[in-house]
Design an enzyme around this catalytic site. Structure first.
Site, mmCIF file in Angstrom:
data_model
loop_
_atom_site.group_PDB
_atom_site.id
_atom_site.type_symbol
_atom_site.label_atom_id
_atom_site.label_comp_id
_atom_site.label_asym_id
_atom_site.label_seq_id
_atom_site.Cartn_x
_atom_site.Cartn_y
_atom_site.Cartn_z
ATOM 1 C CG ASP A 53 -2.700 1.737 7.140
ATOM 2 O OD1 ASP A 53 -3.311 2.692 7.008
ATOM 3 O OD2 ASP A 53 -1.194 1.925 7.132
ATOM 4 C CB VAL A 109 8.550 -5.753 8.907
ATOM 5 C CG1 VAL A 109 7.832 -5.492 10.197
ATOM 6 C CG2 VAL A 109 8.489 -7.133 8.295
ATOM 7 C CB SER A 164 -1.348 -5.658 2.539
ATOM 8 O OG SER A 164 -1.722 -5.986 1.282
ATOM 9 C CB ALA A 196 8.569 -0.680 5.140
ATOM 10 N N GLY A 197 6.135 1.452 6.150
ATOM 11 C CA GLY A 197 5.278 2.545 5.597
ATOM 12 C C GLY A 197 4.407 2.019 4.411
ATOM 13 C CB ILE A 198 4.777 -0.027 1.902
ATOM 14 C CG1 ILE A 198 5.656 -1.133 2.451
ATOM 15 C CG2 ILE A 198 5.509 1.193 1.187
ATOM 16 C CD1 ILE A 198 6.596 -1.541 1.320
ATOM 17 N N GLY A 199 2.245 -0.625 4.695
ATOM 18 C CA GLY A 199 1.137 -1.681 4.821
ATOM 19 C C GLY A 199 1.341 -3.106 4.584
ATOM 20 C CE LYS A 215 -1.044 1.564 3.931
ATOM 21 N NZ LYS A 215 -0.449 2.982 3.824
#
Length: 293
Positions: A141, A100, A109, A102-105, A14
């Site tokens: 999220d 992990v 997800s 990392a700000g990308i969900g 994400k």
């Protein structure tokens, strides 16, 4: 796990193309307004039906995933169990490719993929209130990841807008292998309960955005968590600078609470060339060329 018997779901990264922090509620949660897109790259989750609920993990970033007992896949499954009573479950197997914290969900997800697989196994509709409630209970999220397509998310993540039609964005995702816990970033932002954050409101979003309109929107927006994340992890500034110096990079911005940064390019070939150049220069970084939609 026998592949022919397992149900399979993708858990894509994400990416917060924009992230405006509007303020902090009295209950402590921050109020956000964000345009979210999803990458063509991510984790893979399999569910072998039958038996007790369990989880195993492998993959390139499995070692970063922490204790299995606290994994969001199991948390989401238990949240749905609490709401549905008798629920068919089974053995989950997660192939972890995303970094992990990392700000990308990545974890969110994964949790959303678990809910989709359990919904498929148990004949639960995608808009079932119990499924939505389990997603909200699993993490801020998770709701936007239930149906991983471009959307606007707001509030503390509980408000998810309709699917948006975005032109495919050629992107390079870069993480310097530094974990930045989200609570630490919000703490560094320094908002007290009931306080607002100064800054322009997020511009409105049309249901479909042509490339020119999308670029105009991105140039007029920001990520309000970038500055506090930079104070915690100064290496993010190095990532941003490295991306911005590459030929064809039109925009570089941090995603979520970091430390992953995305760079946007006009073509796949430019993104692929940028990815290769970064890998040669920074072999220890996690780097992925992908499409965002």
């Amino acid at each position: 796990m026998p592949r022919s018997e397992a149900l399979v779901a993708r858990a894509p990264a994400k990416v917060n193309l924009t992230l405006h922090v509007l303020g902090r509620r009295e209950d402590g949660f921050h109020v956000l307004d964000s345009l979210v897109a999803f990458s063509g790259f991510g984790d893979t989750l399999r569910l072998l039906p039958g038996g007790a609920l369990s989880l195993s993990v492998d993959g390139p970033t499995a070692g970063e995933a922490g204790d299995i007992a606290g994994n969001l896949v199991l948390r989401a499954a238990r949240a749905l169990q609490q709401r549905r009573g008798a629920l068919r479950v089974g053995a989950f197997h997660l192939t972890k490719r995303l970094p992990v914290a990392a700000g990308i969900g990545g974890g969110s997800s994964d949790a959303a993929a678990a809910l989709r697989l359990l919904a498929r196994l148990n004949g639960i509709a995608p808009d079932d209130p119990d499924l939505i409630a389990a997603a909200r209970a699993s993490g801020s999220d998770v709701p936007v990841c239930l149906d991983p397509r471009a959307r606007r998310m707001s509030g503390a993540g509980e408000t998810v807008g309709p699917v948006l039609e975005l032109p495919p964005l050629c992107a390079v995702l870069v993480n310097p292998r530094v974990a930045v816990p989200t609570p630490d970033v919000f703490r560094a932002l320094g908002l007290g309960a009931g306080e607002s954050l100064a800054g322009n409101a997020h511009p409105p979003l049309a249901a479909a955005l042509a490339p020119a309109a999308l670029w105009t929107l991105l140039e007029s927006t920001r990520n309000d968590l970038e500055a506090p994340a930079l104070r915690l992890a100064p290496v993010i500034a190095e990532v941003l600078a490295a991306l911005r110096a590459l030929p064809g990079c039109r925009l570089a911005r941090m995603s979520g609470s970091g430390a992953t940064v995305f760079g946007l390019f006009d073509t796949r070939s430019l993104a692929a060339a940028a990815s290769g150049a970064l890998r040669r220069r920074f072999p220890g970084w996690w780097i992925c060329a992908t499409l965002l939609r």
